[in-house]
Design an enzyme around this catalytic site. Sequence first.
Site, PDB file in Angstrom:
ATOM      1  N   CYS A 135      16.821  13.542  21.088  1.00 59.60           N
ATOM      2  CA  CYS A 135      15.952  12.812  22.020  1.00 59.60           C
ATOM      3  C   CYS A 135      16.367  12.995  23.483  1.00 59.60           C
ATOM      4  CB  CYS A 135      15.959  11.326  21.658  1.00 59.60           C
ATOM      5  SG  CYS A 135      14.900  10.344  22.725  1.00 59.60           S
TER       6      CYS A 135
ATOM      7  N   TYR B 150      -7.325   9.093  14.131  1.00 60.98           N
ATOM      8  CA  TYR B 150      -6.046   8.589  13.615  1.00 60.98           C
ATOM      9  C   TYR B 150      -6.199   8.134  12.150  1.00 60.98           C
ATOM     10  CZ  TYR B 150      -2.643   5.307  12.132  1.00 60.98           C
ATOM     11  OH  TYR B 150      -1.736   4.677  11.338  1.00 60.98           O
TER      12      TYR B 150
ATOM     13  N   GLU C 116      -4.982   0.772   6.498  1.00 60.21           N
ATOM     14  CA  GLU C 116      -4.988   1.376   7.839  1.00 60.21           C
ATOM     15  C   GLU C 116      -5.933   0.637   8.783  1.00 60.21           C
ATOM     16  OE1 GLU C 116      -3.079   3.466   9.242  1.00 60.21           O
ATOM     17  OE2 GLU C 116      -1.948   4.033   7.467  1.00 60.21           O
TER      18      GLU C 116
ATOM     19  N   TRP D 236       0.830  -1.213   0.000  1.00 57.97           N
ATOM     20  CA  TRP D 236       0.000   0.000   0.000  1.00 57.97           C
ATOM     21  C   TRP D 236       0.866   1.266   0.000  1.00 57.97           C
ATOM     22  CZ3 TRP D 236      -0.165  -3.877   3.651  1.00 57.97           C
ATOM     23  CH2 TRP D 236       0.558  -3.655   4.824  1.00 57.97           C
ATOM     24  N   ARG D 237       2.194   1.081  -0.074  1.00 56.80           N
ATOM     25  CA  ARG D 237       3.068   2.259  -0.037  1.00 56.80           C
ATOM     26  C   ARG D 237       3.341   2.825  -1.426  1.00 56.80           C
ATOM     27  NH1 ARG D 237       6.982   1.676   4.952  1.00 56.80           N
ATOM     28  NH2 ARG D 237       5.588   2.714   6.420  1.00 56.80           N
TER      29      ARG D 237
ATOM     30  N   CYS E  32      12.152   2.608  17.510  1.00 58.09           N
ATOM     31  CA  CYS E  32      11.830   3.047  18.873  1.00 58.09           C
ATOM     32  C   CYS E  32      10.760   2.112  19.447  1.00 58.09           C
ATOM     33  CB  CYS E  32      11.336   4.492  18.849  1.00 58.09           C
ATOM     34  SG  CYS E  32      11.218   5.210  20.483  1.00 58.09           S
TER      35      CYS E  32
ATOM     36  N   ASP F 111      -0.724   7.575  16.902  1.00 59.93           N
ATOM     37  CA  ASP F 111      -1.075   6.214  17.317  1.00 59.93           C
ATOM     38  C   ASP F 111      -0.098   5.807  18.428  1.00 59.93           C
ATOM     39  OD1 ASP F 111       1.301   5.791  16.003  1.00 59.93           O
ATOM     40  OD2 ASP F 111       0.605   4.081  14.828  1.00 59.93           O
TER      41      ASP F 111
ATOM     42  N   CYS G 267      18.447   2.933  19.931  1.00 59.18           N
ATOM     43  CA  CYS G 267      18.815   4.348  19.827  1.00 59.18           C
ATOM     44  C   CYS G 267      20.052   4.544  18.946  1.00 59.18           C
ATOM     45  CB  CYS G 267      19.043   4.924  21.218  1.00 59.18           C
ATOM     46  SG  CYS G 267      17.607   4.707  22.275  1.00 59.18           S
TER      47      CYS G 267
ATOM     48  N   THR H 194      -2.662  -4.962  14.508  1.00 54.52           N
ATOM     49  CA  THR H 194      -2.119  -6.115  13.785  1.00 54.52           C
ATOM     50  C   THR H 194      -0.805  -5.722  13.113  1.00 54.52           C
ATOM     51  OG1 THR H 194      -4.420  -6.683  13.327  1.00 54.52           O
ATOM     52  CG2 THR H 194      -2.755  -7.945  12.166  1.00 54.52           C
TER      53      THR H 194
ATOM     54  N   LEU I 160      -7.868 -12.349  10.890  1.00 52.97           N
ATOM     55  CA  LEU I 160      -7.276 -11.060  11.283  1.00 52.97           C
ATOM     56  C   LEU I 160      -7.770 -10.606  12.658  1.00 52.97           C
ATOM     57  CD1 LEU I 160      -7.142  -8.477   8.345  1.00 52.97           C
ATOM     58  CD2 LEU I 160      -5.305  -9.200   9.825  1.00 52.97           C
ATOM     59  N   GLY I 161      -8.898 -11.176  13.098  1.00 54.53           N
ATOM     60  CA  GLY I 161      -9.424 -10.821  14.416  1.00 54.53           C
ATOM     61  C   GLY I 161     -10.114  -9.458  14.410  1.00 54.53           C
TER      62      GLY I 161
HETATM   63  S1  SF4 Z   1      16.753   7.908  20.499  1.00 52.62           S
HETATM   64 FE1  SF4 Z   1      14.781   8.356  21.420  1.00 52.62          FE
HETATM   65  S2  SF4 Z   1      13.312   8.256  19.695  1.00 52.62           S
HETATM   66 FE2  SF4 Z   1      15.204   7.232  19.038  1.00 52.62          FE
HETATM   67  S3  SF4 Z   1      14.933   5.049  19.538  1.00 52.62           S
HETATM   68 FE3  SF4 Z   1      15.958   5.997  21.289  1.00 52.62          FE
HETATM   69  S4  SF4 Z   1      14.278   6.561  22.664  1.00 52.62           S
HETATM   70 FE4  SF4 Z   1      13.379   6.221  20.647  1.00 52.62          FE
END
Ligand code: SF4
Length: 352
Positions: free
Chosen positions: A216, A128, A45, A32-33, A200, A146, A207, A51, A88-89
């Site tokens: 961050c 959303y 979506e 879908w991209r 993340c 989300d 990170c 899921t 898919l539930g």
């Molecule tokens: S740097 Fe911050 S935003 Fe990036 S993965 Fe680590 S905690 Fe998540």
Amino acid sequence: MPVMKILKNFPVKKFRRALLAWYQREKRVMPWRNTKDPYKIWVSEIMLQQTQVKTVIPYYKKWIAAFPDVRALASAPPGKVLKCWEGLGYYRRAGMLHRAAKSVVKDLDCKIPARAALLKELPGIGRYTAGAIASIAFDEKVPVVDGNVVRILTRLFALRQSIELSAAISALWDLAGALLEERAPGDFNQAMMELGATVCSPQNPECGRCPARTFCKAHRLKREMFFPVRTRKENYESVTMHALVLSLPDGRVLLQRQLAGYWWTGLWTFPFFNSFREMAGICGEKGVRPLGKLCHSVTRYRIELRVWTKNSSRKNLLHVAGSRWVPLKNLKKTALPAPHRKIANLLLEARK
Ligand code: SF4
């Protein structure tokens, strides 16, 4: 905390550039991209709610092959829609999508609205999903929030307010709106969700390979896992059910169609009961044998399904509303929810 205060001294433009460059390099290939078709983005979506991507891809392909546009979906019989969704539930999503497609065809001349505010008026489309469709398909400058975006934003700015407070979520929507890259809102929104899904993550944020690490705050403080803040514990409810596989000598089994307002609305299941006693009250205790036990989670429920079997020689032994005798070979094409599909697979395996 007001958005202006949170964003004070934050290099918004640099953050957008770093995030979008990372997204262009790293984004996963998804069917879908490579489309701007709002119907296809809408379907993806809805399927992606609760899921994972790799689970959704085959369902998405099957769905688009069966219902290539909103008109095809609107005219499909409900049984076919549920069958395509089977496995898919959260089956309510399929019913809502179907209802919304009918409404687009009947009331909107087959045109999916281009604005989030109008999309939200369709069944099953919340803030959303409306934001995702409008920004990705129509480039509307609206943010999305989300679970992934909540995690990134609360970590990025080390926000200490509990995300169970509606004021906190409302502030996160404002914050996402202020960060949004207006020249590429769809890409920016997808980049945020992609970052949350692939880098993340809730338990194991990577990170070291995150394009946002220099921005961050949680990472700077080495407190990534402290965010998002939650004050309430999840309350799970345990439910025990007793399912009965009642068979005739010719191999047919009894299935029951679930009514609206109960578990698995519209799908077929083996008759199930809240207790053994209730089950025995209908089919009698004599000849009932245990077949196994299954565990299944749906929303906040943890279901233990005890499965029983009994041979029947009288077709009208059970007076179960909406029930029907079904040949075993037809179970494959009948729409069953996941735990009852497992029972069906057990029976089909045993027959080989
Ligand atoms: S740097 Fe911050 S935003 Fe990036 S993965 Fe680590 S905690 Fe998540």
